[in-house]
Scaffold this motif. Structure first.
Motif: not given
Length: 244
Positions: A121-124, A145-148
């Motif tokens: 969940h840390a990604f978001f 977040v999605f691209q990198n």
């Protein structure tokens, strides 16, 4: 409290040395089986107090923890910390529910790979925190977040198997190719001849050759890319709401 990050990446014998015995609860100062050792340089006696807490963090997706698990199982409690989508509850950006988004991505990764490689969940969290600054700011965070992070991670997970990456992103369910992050094109015999010439030997068993393309992150003509369309992210977990 003493924290050792990525403990499984270190040499345990060098990290702990003689402490590997002294940190055991029964060997700590004040207990019946307490032990003391002489420090190698000063020669002074040393023991571990009862109020010292040692926390070691590790990523279970890293298979180098096998030997570590054997060495430390008796001395440590192993507490699993799986992704917790509930932390993102009530966080939405341009209609994109972050909880549902993370849950769906992880359910698919768990089936196609395993539960050890699900997204944290840390990604978001940066996206959720940016909502207070406005939806546009938060949406830009989501794009980043999605691209990198997520796309490169999926490429690593599935060894450039774009068919599985499409499945994780729900692109196979999106009827509108303009909302697909990864497009799939079936190559005709004519196209194969253009690429490889005659006698290429492909499709001889009736299997269609397919070409996958990751949509570019930036546009050269100023038009919106798929990464800048909120419907593309919504379609990951709710394709029916964005069908044409």
């Amino acid at each position: 409290v003493f924290i050792i990050d990525e403990i499984n990446r270190g040499d345990i014998s060098k990290i702990f040395g003689e402490l590997i015995t002294l940190i055991e609860p029964s060997k700590r100062e004040g207990n019946e089986e307490a032990l003391k050792l002489a420090l190698p340089y000063s020669g002074k006696p040393f023991s571990v107090p009862n109020n010292l807490y040692i926390i070691g963090t590790m990523n279970t997706a890293d298979r180098s923890l096998t030997m570590l698990d054997t060495a430390l199982r008796r001395r440590f409690d192993f507490i699993e910390m799986m992704p917790d989508p509930a932390i993102l509850e009530n966080a939405a950006v341009k209609g994109i529910d972050l909880t549902q988004l993370l849950t769906t991505l992880n359910q698919r990764i768990e089936v196609l790979y395993d539960r050890e490689h699900t997204l944290g969940h840390a990604f978001f969290m940066p996206v959720k925190e940016a909502i207070a600054k406005g939806e546009d700011v938060a949406f830009q965070k989501l794009i980043g977040v999605f691209q990198n992070k997520i796309i490169p991670l999926l490429q690593e997970y599935f060894f450039e198997d774009w068919q599985k990456i499409r499945l994780v992103l729900g692109d196979n369910q999106k009827k509108d190719s303009a909302l697909q992050f990864v497009t799939e094109e079936k190559l005709s015999d004519q196209r194969l001849k253009e690429l490889f010439g005659s006698g290429h030997g492909l499709n001889q068993y009736g299997d269609e050759q397919r070409q996958f393309k990751l949509k570019p992150f930036a546009s050269s003509n100023g038009n919106k890319t798929v990464w800048e369309k909120s419907e593309a992210y919504l379609g990951i977990y709710d394709a029916s709401s964005v069908q044409i």
